[in-house]
Design a protein around this motif. Sequence first.
Motif, PDB file in Angstrom:
ATOM      1  N   ASP A   1      22.149  67.229  11.956  1.00  0.00           N
ATOM      2  CA  ASP A   1      22.190  68.660  12.275  1.00  0.00           C
ATOM      3  C   ASP A   1      22.738  68.923  13.670  1.00  0.00           C
ATOM      4  O   ASP A   1      22.721  70.050  14.143  1.00  0.00           O
ATOM      5  CB  ASP A   1      20.790  69.272  12.138  1.00  0.00           C
TER       6      ASP A   1
ATOM      7  N   LEU B   1      21.547  68.266  16.603  1.00  0.00           N
ATOM      8  CA  LEU B   1      20.533  68.869  17.466  1.00  0.00           C
ATOM      9  C   LEU B   1      20.714  68.461  18.921  1.00  0.00           C
ATOM     10  O   LEU B   1      20.218  69.133  19.816  1.00  0.00           O
ATOM     11  CB  LEU B   1      19.131  68.500  16.981  1.00  0.00           C
TER      12      LEU B   1
ATOM     13  N   THR C   1      14.509  69.012  13.148  1.00  0.00           N
ATOM     14  CA  THR C   1      14.046  70.320  13.619  1.00  0.00           C
ATOM     15  C   THR C   1      12.521  70.352  13.756  1.00  0.00           C
ATOM     16  O   THR C   1      11.816  69.519  13.178  1.00  0.00           O
ATOM     17  CB  THR C   1      14.467  71.430  12.639  1.00  0.00           C
ATOM     18  N   ASP C   2      12.050  71.344  14.473  1.00  0.00           N
ATOM     19  CA  ASP C   2      10.604  71.548  14.598  1.00  0.00           C
ATOM     20  C   ASP C   2       9.966  71.762  13.227  1.00  0.00           C
ATOM     21  O   ASP C   2       8.878  71.243  12.954  1.00  0.00           O
ATOM     22  CB  ASP C   2      10.303  72.751  15.495  1.00  0.00           C
TER      23      ASP C   2
ATOM     24  N   ALA D   1      11.726  65.569  17.443  1.00  0.00           N
ATOM     25  CA  ALA D   1      12.133  66.975  17.417  1.00  0.00           C
ATOM     26  C   ALA D   1      12.585  67.385  18.820  1.00  0.00           C
ATOM     27  O   ALA D   1      11.757  67.725  19.667  1.00  0.00           O
ATOM     28  CB  ALA D   1      10.981  67.849  16.940  1.00  0.00           C
TER      29      ALA D   1
ATOM     30  N   GLY E   1      13.887  70.028  19.986  1.00  0.00           N
ATOM     31  CA  GLY E   1      13.473  71.378  20.367  1.00  0.00           C
ATOM     32  C   GLY E   1      12.076  71.397  20.957  1.00  0.00           C
ATOM     33  O   GLY E   1      11.813  72.045  21.969  1.00  0.00           O
TER      34      GLY E   1
END
Length: 159
Positions: A9, A11, A45-46, A100, A102
Motif C-alpha cells: 500500500d 505506506l 494500515t491501522d 502499522a 501510521g
Amino acid sequence: MNLEIINDDHLLPAEREDWIRKLVEFAAAKLELPAETEMSISLITDDKIREINREYRDKDRVTDVISFAIEDDEADEWPNFRELEDELDIPRNIGDLFIAPGHVAEQAKTYEHSFDREFGYTVVHGFLHLNGYDHIEPADEQVMIKLQEEILDAYGLKR
C-alpha cells in the motif's frame, strides 16, 4: 539477513525499506544470526493491524507491531523448526512482523521522539520478539529492553 519487506500500500516511501533493511541487518549482527536467516516485515494500515490484533490476540485496538515468531515456545503442536532446518539444510526462518506506520507516527508524537527513533524502536522490539525475547516477566523485560536500547544507541537512534 534475508528480509522480505511487504509495502504493497506504499505506506512508507521505497527508500525507507532500505533503512529498515539496514537496521534489521545491524540487529541481526548484534545477535550473531546466520546471514541466511529469513523473516518478513509487512507494513499495514491501522485498521488492518487492529483486525489482526483482535483476531489473534483478543485485543480490539490498534497497536504498533505484532510479531509471529515461528519458534515460539507456546506452539507445542508445531514441529521443532531448528531440527528440521538442520536436517533439511534450509535457512532458519524466525517469523513475521506486522507494523502499522501510521500508529508508529502517532506514538512518536505522543512520546516526543522522532519518527526514525520510534520506528526503529518498533522494528527492533518486534525483531527481538522473533528471536525469543519477551517482557512479560520483569527479569525478562530488563534483559530485552537493555538489549533493545544497546542496539538502537549503537545504530544512532538515541532517545
